[in-house]
Scaffold this active site. Structure first.
Site, PDB file in Angstrom:
ATOM      1  CD  GLU A 143      54.705 -91.082   6.780  1.00 48.83           C
ATOM      2  OE1 GLU A 143      53.389 -91.926   6.649  1.00 48.83           O
ATOM      3  OE2 GLU A 143      55.718 -92.372   5.805  1.00 48.83           O
ATOM      4  CD  GLU A 160      78.375 -84.071   9.401  1.00 51.05           C
ATOM      5  OE1 GLU A 160      79.025 -84.115   9.487  1.00 51.05           O
ATOM      6  OE2 GLU A 160      77.849 -84.954   8.911  1.00 51.05           O
TER       7      GLU A 160
END
Length: 301
Positions: A85, A116
């Protein structure tokens, strides 16, 4: 390792929701809403640490450094969301704020939960970005013990980058590898262990703060207006005109004309209207004040 996980606050059972499967829809929504209200207060408790992180991030970005968000699963996706953004909102280069996610871009859409667990991969993925002492690296993990972002912080520290950790448990493992540990203690989740709920909301709030306030300090904001918005589509062009009308008290047609002359850039258009200068002169003024519109407006030249 199992005992370590079970002891975490984010893995504890919430006493208020032990009968979750017996509750009515309205009751579940009410308790979720009440628990969510605790998130903002938990973030408030760590504002001093967030302040330290923002100051270091803005200093790094001013020097040409970069901001990296590193995470896995929900934490990684939040990093991608915030980083993506920044270019349209603040008209910055795409490499200024970047997300490094376990499992790569494909993991944003389809979970790769085992990715992960690879600390070494976290190190290697960040090394590929050529992280340097000029950069800031934020490792995001609700549990505070996820190997992937821990690996990234380890390599970041080795090269001299400033490191920030963002977790939701006290004395998190990742905090030991951060120059600025941020532990947002939101308490047990409504759904036991589902850290995409309160923990993720807390991390979204903190990431909003890190990027937005850093951009304010970089001169990307005038008053509370996003004067570096990238007017790349109809909605954003109309927003740019609205910002210009609000900041200069001009009519739509005048704002539209000024924006067209300024190549759809709001800051020089504001200077053109308020200081009666050409586009080239407005650009020179902004450059002289390192992009700070308020300083450019207040100068006598």
């Amino acid at each position: 390792m199992t005992d370590s996980l079970a002891s975490l606050t984010t893995e504890q059972r919430n006493e208020r929701t032990k009968e979750l499967d017996r509750m009515t829809t309205a009751e579940i929504l009410t308790v979720m809403n009440e628990e969510d209200q605790k998130v903002a207060e938990a973030v408030r408790q760590v504002l001093p640490q967030i302040t330290k992180a923002v100051d270091r991030i803005s200093e790094a970005l001013k020097r040409g450094g970069r901001l990296f968000y590193v995470g896995a699963g929900t934490s990684g996706r939040l990093g991608v969301l915030d980083a993506s953004e920044c270019p349209p909102t603040f008209q910055v280069d795409y490499d200024m704020v970047q997300a490094v996610m376990a499992g790569g871009g494909e993991a944003f859409f389809k979970a790769k939960e085992n990715s992960e667990d690879d600390e070494r991969q976290g190190e290697e993925d960040l090394q590929q970005k050529k992280v340097s002492p000029m950069d800031v690296v934020v490792g995001i993990t609700a549990s505070g013990r996820t190997p992937y972002p821990i690996g990234a912080l380890k390599v970041a520290r080795r090269v001299g980058a400033f490191t920030v950790s963002l977790s939701c448990n006290e004395a998190s493992e990742i905090s030991a590898f951060a120059d600025c540990p941020i532990e947002v203690i939101v308490g047990p989740e409504v759904l036991t262990g589902s850290t995409r709920l309160k923990s993720a909301s807390a991390h979204k709030m903190v990431l909003n703060m890190l990027s937005t306030v850093s951009m304010v300090k970089l001169g990307k904001v005038y008053e509370n207006l996003m004067v570096d918005v990238h007017a790349s589509n109809h909605k954003l062009r109309e927003r740019a005109k609205s910002i210009l009308m609000e900041s200069t008290k001009t009519k739509y047609e005048e704002a539209e004309s000024a924006l067209e002359q300024a190549d759809m850039q709001v800051k020089p258009a504001i200077l053109m209207l308020l200081k009666s200068v050409s586009y080239e002169e407005a650009q020179t003024l902004l450059a002289a004040h390192e992009g700070q519109l308020r300083e450019a407006l207040e100068t006598n030249s």
